[in-house]
Design an enzyme around this catalytic site. Structure first.
Site, PDB file in Angstrom:
ATOM      1  N   GLN A 102      56.660   7.272  51.402  1.00 28.12           N
ATOM      2  CA  GLN A 102      57.809   6.925  50.695  1.00 28.12           C
ATOM      3  C   GLN A 102      58.251   7.172  49.456  1.00 28.12           C
ATOM      4  OE1 GLN A 102      58.224   2.465  52.487  1.00 28.12           O
ATOM      5  NE2 GLN A 102      55.968   3.010  52.731  1.00 28.12           N
ATOM      6  N   ASN A 103      57.111   7.478  48.692  1.00 30.94           N
ATOM      7  CA  ASN A 103      57.256   7.586  47.208  1.00 30.94           C
ATOM      8  C   ASN A 103      58.253   8.825  46.687  1.00 30.94           C
ATOM      9  OD1 ASN A 103      55.428   5.551  47.218  1.00 30.94           O
ATOM     10  ND2 ASN A 103      53.625   6.784  46.751  1.00 30.94           N
ATOM     11  N   HIS A 120      61.872   9.037  51.746  1.00 24.49           N
ATOM     12  CA  HIS A 120      62.735   8.391  50.766  1.00 24.49           C
ATOM     13  C   HIS A 120      63.423   9.391  49.769  1.00 24.49           C
ATOM     14  CE1 HIS A 120      61.468   4.061  51.860  1.00 24.49           C
ATOM     15  NE2 HIS A 120      62.108   4.773  52.837  1.00 24.49           N
ATOM     16  N   CYS A 128      74.395  17.325  44.989  1.00 24.76           N
ATOM     17  CA  CYS A 128      75.877  17.058  44.487  1.00 24.76           C
ATOM     18  C   CYS A 128      76.530  16.425  45.902  1.00 24.76           C
ATOM     19  CB  CYS A 128      76.264  18.505  44.613  1.00 24.76           C
ATOM     20  SG  CYS A 128      78.333  18.636  44.286  1.00 24.76           S
ATOM     21  N   CYS A 149      79.965  23.259  40.887  1.00 27.60           N
ATOM     22  CA  CYS A 149      81.225  22.976  41.701  1.00 27.60           C
ATOM     23  C   CYS A 149      82.280  21.973  41.389  1.00 27.60           C
ATOM     24  CB  CYS A 149      80.973  22.972  43.180  1.00 27.60           C
ATOM     25  SG  CYS A 149      80.828  21.074  43.695  1.00 27.60           S
ATOM     26  N   THR A 187      51.288   0.327  51.082  1.00 22.31           N
ATOM     27  CA  THR A 187      52.564  -0.067  51.323  1.00 22.31           C
ATOM     28  C   THR A 187      52.746  -1.553  51.891  1.00 22.31           C
ATOM     29  OG1 THR A 187      54.783   0.671  52.572  1.00 22.31           O
ATOM     30  CG2 THR A 187      52.500   1.258  53.627  1.00 22.31           C
ATOM     31  N   GLU A 214      45.592  -6.123  49.208  1.00 23.44           N
ATOM     32  CA  GLU A 214      45.710  -7.202  49.880  1.00 23.44           C
ATOM     33  C   GLU A 214      46.432  -7.097  51.235  1.00 23.44           C
ATOM     34  OE1 GLU A 214      48.503  -8.945  46.817  1.00 23.44           O
ATOM     35  OE2 GLU A 214      50.006  -8.157  47.989  1.00 23.44           O
TER      36      GLU A 214
HETATM   37  P1  OAD Z   1      55.853  -2.090  47.706  1.00 23.08           P
HETATM   38  O1  OAD Z   1      56.055  -2.495  46.208  1.00 23.08           O
HETATM   39  O2  OAD Z   1      56.671  -3.151  48.450  1.00 23.08           O
HETATM   40  O3  OAD Z   1      54.367  -2.323  47.922  1.00 23.08           O
HETATM   41  C1  OAD Z   1      53.143  -1.835  47.517  1.00 23.08           C
HETATM   42  C2  OAD Z   1      52.158  -2.075  48.068  1.00 23.08           C
HETATM   43  O4  OAD Z   1      50.970  -1.529  47.340  1.00 23.08           O
HETATM   44  C3  OAD Z   1      51.470  -3.468  48.119  1.00 23.08           C
HETATM   45  O5  OAD Z   1      51.409  -4.091  49.423  1.00 23.08           O
HETATM   46  C4  OAD Z   1      50.453  -3.690  47.250  1.00 23.08           C
HETATM   47  O6  OAD Z   1      49.590  -4.849  47.557  1.00 23.08           O
HETATM   48  C5  OAD Z   1      49.911  -2.268  47.361  1.00 23.08           C
HETATM   49  N1  OAD Z   1      49.113  -1.936  46.089  1.00 23.08           N
HETATM   50  C6  OAD Z   1      49.411  -2.083  44.927  1.00 23.08           C
HETATM   51  N2  OAD Z   1      48.462  -1.425  44.196  1.00 23.08           N
HETATM   52  C7  OAD Z   1      47.649  -0.760  44.911  1.00 23.08           C
HETATM   53  C8  OAD Z   1      46.438   0.161  44.895  1.00 23.08           C
HETATM   54  N3  OAD Z   1      46.001   0.363  43.566  1.00 23.08           N
HETATM   55  N4  OAD Z   1      45.677   0.501  45.715  1.00 23.08           N
HETATM   56  C9  OAD Z   1      46.390   0.276  47.233  1.00 23.08           C
HETATM   57  N5  OAD Z   1      47.328  -0.498  47.428  1.00 23.08           N
HETATM   58  C10 OAD Z   1      48.266  -0.990  46.303  1.00 23.08           C
HETATM   59  O7  OAD Z   1      56.100  -0.587  47.839  1.00 23.08           O
HETATM   60  P2  OAD Z   1      56.603   0.226  49.159  1.00 23.08           P
HETATM   61  O8  OAD Z   1      55.844  -0.573  50.446  1.00 23.08           O
HETATM   62  O9  OAD Z   1      56.173   1.739  48.976  1.00 23.08           O
HETATM   63  O10 OAD Z   1      62.439   2.168  48.972  1.00 23.08           O
HETATM   64  O11 OAD Z   1      58.041   0.134  49.317  1.00 23.08           O
HETATM   65  C11 OAD Z   1      58.713   0.566  50.189  1.00 23.08           C
HETATM   66  C12 OAD Z   1      60.229   0.764  49.819  1.00 23.08           C
HETATM   67  O12 OAD Z   1      60.766  -0.310  48.932  1.00 23.08           O
HETATM   68  C13 OAD Z   1      60.184   1.989  48.749  1.00 23.08           C
HETATM   69  O13 OAD Z   1      59.969   3.381  49.130  1.00 23.08           O
HETATM   70  C14 OAD Z   1      61.512   1.772  47.864  1.00 23.08           C
HETATM   71  C15 OAD Z   1      61.457   0.109  47.878  1.00 23.08           C
HETATM   72  O14 OAD Z   1      62.675  -0.330  48.019  1.00 23.08           O
HETATM   73  C16 OAD Z   1      63.517   3.007  48.475  1.00 23.08           C
HETATM   74  O15 OAD Z   1      63.623   3.488  47.383  1.00 23.08           O
HETATM   75  C17 OAD Z   1      64.467   3.471  49.604  1.00 23.08           C
END
Ligand code: OAD
Length: 248
Positions: A102-103, A120, A128, A149, A187, A214
């Protein structure tokens, strides 16, 4: 770290042929990329609806671009961490492997992962609005920048309310349904459809492993949960896999 492995996890490693890893912001946290949720998360400091929607871009493209240029600058200064490098080793260890993320930071590719499924988008790519061409310029004279363009450029990331890139999500669903071992890493598991991939994998019989600092929304559906930093847990798991396969 000294991880205690369950017999069922070790069995899954021994028998797995097709492996999928799905990552979120946590895997890049230790490289210095802020996560989205939690106390220090981006969505605590910035309003998503003012910065990460197409409506926001239409209303104030300069503000949206400034925010993305600021995030690009952060990302340009940082490097992958041992978690990214550990994942980049996995294709060598299993018959079939696919990485879904998702990164938007591109750090998996910098670490050596190939064919990354970026559901994502990618923050370093521009698209564009008129001709749909991609470009990679980062230095602009005006905001919003324009394409050759004449059309407006936008960052090629998925905003709230937008469809995910169809080819990427097709691959993500397909490999999640057909793998036998699935890792969900760093995530929070609250953003769909990414959050449904581990469930999809498990319903088709895959062994599902979570790595997170967590408990999350996904913890109760997984087969095995490792609580810890991905930069520490993943390298240790890779060493274990190599031991099991007689590679070290
Ligand atoms: P979040 O910020 O929602 O979650 C990050 C997760 O990483 C949390 O569960 C933390 O506990 C965990 N975490 C933090 N540090 C860590 C580490 N060192 N090792 C392991 N885990 C760790 O991020 P995402 O789940 O990626 O969407 O968020 C999903 C989407 O929400 C993103 O892609 C973005 C956002 O809105 C878009 O931009 C479309």
């Amino acid at each position: 770290m000294n991880i205690q492995y369950s017999d069922k996890f070790l069995d899954a490693i021994k028998t797995a042929k097709s492996v999928v890893v799905s990552t979120g912001a946590g895997v890049s946290a230790e490289s210095g990329v802020p996560t989205f949720r939690g106390e220090e998360g981006l969505w605590k400091k910035f309003r998503a609806e003012e910065l990460a929607t197409f409506e926001a871009f239409q209303a104030n493209p300069k503000l949206v671009w400034e925010w993305y240029q600021y995030r690009r600058e952060t990302i340009n200064k940082i490097t992958p961490n041992p978690g990214h490098y550990a994942i980049a080793e996995m294709p060598k260890l299993f018959d079939t492997f696919r990485l879904i993320t998702q990164n938007v930071d591109g750090l998996h590719r910098v670490a050596g992962s190939e064919n990354v499924v970026e559901i994502h988008g990618n923050i370093k790519r521009n698209k564009c609005l008129d001709c749909d061409e991609f470009s990679y310029d980062e230095e602009f004279q005006q905001f919003p920048p324009t394409c050759e363009c004449g059309g407006k450029l936008r960052p090629d990331v998925v905003w709230f309310g937008e469809m995910l890139p169809a080819d990427a999500i097709d691959i993500a669903f397909g490999v999640s349904r057909s793998c036998d071992l699935f890792f969900t890493v760093g995530t929070s598991g609250v953003v769909q459809p990414a959050a449904s991939l581990p469930t999809m994998a498990r319903q088709q019989g895959a062994f599902v492993v979570e790595i997170n600092i967590e408990p999350t929304e996904l913890t109760y559906i997984v087969d095995e949960s490792f609580m810890g930093k991905s930069s520490e847990v993943l390298p240790e798991i890779i060493t274990k896999i190599k031991e099991i396969k007689g590679l070290i």
